[in-house]
Design an enzyme around this catalytic site. Structure first.
Site, PDB file in Angstrom:
ATOM      1  N   GLY A 162     -12.182  12.272  44.979  1.00 22.08           N
ATOM      2  CA  GLY A 162     -11.118  11.461  44.363  1.00 22.08           C
ATOM      3  C   GLY A 162     -11.356  11.031  42.934  1.00 22.08           C
ATOM      4  N   GLU A 187     -15.015   5.342  40.989  1.00 19.36           N
ATOM      5  CA  GLU A 187     -14.251   5.579  42.217  1.00 19.36           C
ATOM      6  C   GLU A 187     -12.764   5.670  41.869  1.00 19.36           C
ATOM      7  OE1 GLU A 187     -13.993   6.789  44.889  1.00 19.36           O
ATOM      8  OE2 GLU A 187     -14.348   5.475  46.597  1.00 19.36           O
ATOM      9  N   ASP A 188     -12.020   6.386  42.703  1.00 16.20           N
ATOM     10  CA  ASP A 188     -10.577   6.496  42.461  1.00 16.20           C
ATOM     11  C   ASP A 188      -9.841   5.208  42.854  1.00 16.20           C
ATOM     12  OD1 ASP A 188     -11.096   6.902  45.180  1.00 16.20           O
ATOM     13  OD2 ASP A 188      -9.855   8.695  45.370  1.00 16.20           O
ATOM     14  N   ASP A 246     -10.022   0.391  48.602  1.00 16.74           N
ATOM     15  CA  ASP A 246      -9.022   0.059  49.610  1.00 16.74           C
ATOM     16  C   ASP A 246      -9.640  -1.008  50.524  1.00 16.74           C
ATOM     17  OD1 ASP A 246      -6.593   0.444  51.029  1.00 16.74           O
ATOM     18  OD2 ASP A 246      -7.533   1.897  52.354  1.00 16.74           O
ATOM     19  N   THR A 247     -10.194  -0.616  51.662  1.00 17.25           N
ATOM     20  CA  THR A 247     -10.881  -1.601  52.511  1.00 17.25           C
ATOM     21  C   THR A 247     -12.183  -2.054  51.849  1.00 17.25           C
ATOM     22  OG1 THR A 247     -12.137   0.079  53.712  1.00 17.25           O
ATOM     23  CG2 THR A 247      -9.993  -0.524  54.621  1.00 17.25           C
ATOM     24  N   GLY A 248     -12.767  -1.187  51.044  1.00 22.66           N
ATOM     25  CA  GLY A 248     -14.039  -1.498  50.383  1.00 22.66           C
ATOM     26  C   GLY A 248     -15.242  -0.971  51.152  1.00 22.66           C
ATOM     27  N   THR A 268     -16.302   2.139  51.915  1.00 23.83           N
ATOM     28  CA  THR A 268     -17.035   3.246  51.290  1.00 23.83           C
ATOM     29  C   THR A 268     -17.970   2.716  50.201  1.00 23.83           C
ATOM     30  OG1 THR A 268     -15.038   4.573  51.588  1.00 23.83           O
ATOM     31  CG2 THR A 268     -16.758   5.526  50.213  1.00 23.83           C
ATOM     32  N   LEU A 269     -17.389   1.929  49.299  1.00 27.95           N
ATOM     33  CA  LEU A 269     -18.179   1.459  48.164  1.00 27.95           C
ATOM     34  C   LEU A 269     -19.287   0.504  48.555  1.00 27.95           C
ATOM     35  CD1 LEU A 269     -15.986   0.827  45.031  1.00 27.95           C
ATOM     36  CD2 LEU A 269     -18.000   2.266  45.277  1.00 27.95           C
ATOM     37  N   LYS A 295      -6.614  -1.909  45.670  1.00 32.72           N
ATOM     38  CA  LYS A 295      -5.613  -2.485  46.587  1.00 32.72           C
ATOM     39  C   LYS A 295      -6.254  -3.721  47.211  1.00 32.72           C
ATOM     40  CE  LYS A 295      -4.006   1.762  48.584  1.00 32.72           C
ATOM     41  NZ  LYS A 295      -3.685   2.460  49.840  1.00 32.72           N
ATOM     42  N   PHE A 313       0.494   3.892  49.933  1.00 31.37           N
ATOM     43  CA  PHE A 313      -0.368   5.066  49.871  1.00 31.37           C
ATOM     44  C   PHE A 313       0.003   5.881  48.635  1.00 31.37           C
ATOM     45  CE2 PHE A 313      -2.290   9.095  50.846  1.00 31.37           C
ATOM     46  CZ  PHE A 313      -3.518   8.683  51.337  1.00 31.37           C
ATOM     47  N   ASP A 362      -5.564  12.069  46.918  1.00 28.08           N
ATOM     48  CA  ASP A 362      -4.893  13.096  47.707  1.00 28.08           C
ATOM     49  C   ASP A 362      -4.137  12.530  48.902  1.00 28.08           C
ATOM     50  OD1 ASP A 362      -7.445  12.442  49.092  1.00 28.08           O
ATOM     51  OD2 ASP A 362      -6.762  13.975  50.496  1.00 28.08           O
ATOM     52  N   ARG A 375      -3.914  16.103  44.202  1.00 24.25           N
ATOM     53  CA  ARG A 375      -4.951  15.533  43.326  1.00 24.25           C
ATOM     54  C   ARG A 375      -4.668  15.866  41.860  1.00 24.25           C
ATOM     55  NH1 ARG A 375      -9.229  13.797  46.584  1.00 24.25           N
ATOM     56  NH2 ARG A 375      -9.641  15.009  48.446  1.00 24.25           N
TER      57      ARG A 375
END
Ligand code: IMP
Ligand code: MG
Length: 186
Positions: A55, A109-110, A113-115, A117-118, A141, A162, A169, A175
């Site tokens: 992303g 990062e692209d 969202d929830t956070g 991953t990061l 977000k 979204f 993507d 993308r």
């Protein structure tokens, strides 16, 4: 607005349109501003820019071209997504090639969202002994957050929609759109 009718990898056909949220000009202008902030903050430092695949790629390539500093880049693939829903499961399918010990790392990062991953990636890199670790995200977000994490450099805060384009993507498509659009299902 682009009209799409597309068969997802799972075989289901979906019909949707893509409604522009941020134009190419708006995104490009903001990326230049972020790059100048980063340039100011990393003067004299040994910067390592880490992109999260896939992303961040479009954003990161535009961003680094605007940062007038010596820097290195590397990539890592960590994903928690399949389709449009978060699975909460983080999978590291490609790790970094460069050792981050004692490095000034900027994760690109692209979208946050929830956070999940990061926060996972941040913890992992900090445990390897980074000298400093900051986050640069094109989109945020904040209303979707389940863990506490914030970008040090944030392009745009967006509503809970979204979005695709500029690296983001929908089932691996879009993308390459040169703007950010909302996926509107029919
Ligand atoms: P998080 O772990 O929930 O913060 O998820 C972050 C990742 O989910 C991002 O790097 C994106 O790959 C993906 N993601 C979250 N929201 C969107 C969206 O609106 N469009 C496309 N991908 C998204
Ligand atoms: Mg991602």
């Amino acid at each position: 607005m682009t009209c799409q009718s597309y068969v997802l990898k799972g075989g289901n056909r979906v019909e949707y349109t893509i409604k522009t949220l941020l134009t190419r000009e708006e995104v490009e202008r903001r990326i230049k501003e972020l790059a100048k902030e980063i340039e100011k903050d990393y003067q004299g430092k040994d910067l390592l820019v880490v992109g999260l695949l896939k992303g961040s790629v479009v954003f990161m390539t535009d961003l680094i071209k605007e940062i007038d500093l010596p820097l290195e880049i590397d990539f890592m693939s960590a994903s928690s997504y399949s389709g449009t829903e978060s699975t909460g499961i983080i999978n590291i399918s490609k790790d970094l090639d460069i050792d981050v010990k004692d490095r000034e790392v900027l994760i690109v990062e692209d979208i946050i969202d929830t956070g999940l991953t990061l926060s996972h990636v941040r913890k992992m890199l900090e445990e390897r002994g980074t000298k400093s670790l900051k986050i640069c995200t094109l989109l945020d977000k904040p209303s979707r957050r389940t863990v506490e994490i914030k970008g040090d450099y944030t392009g745009f805060e967006i509503p809970d929609e979204f979005v695709v384009g500029y690296g983001l993507d929908y089932d691996q498509q879009h993308r390459n759109l040169p703007y950010i659009g909302i996926v509107v299902k029919k």
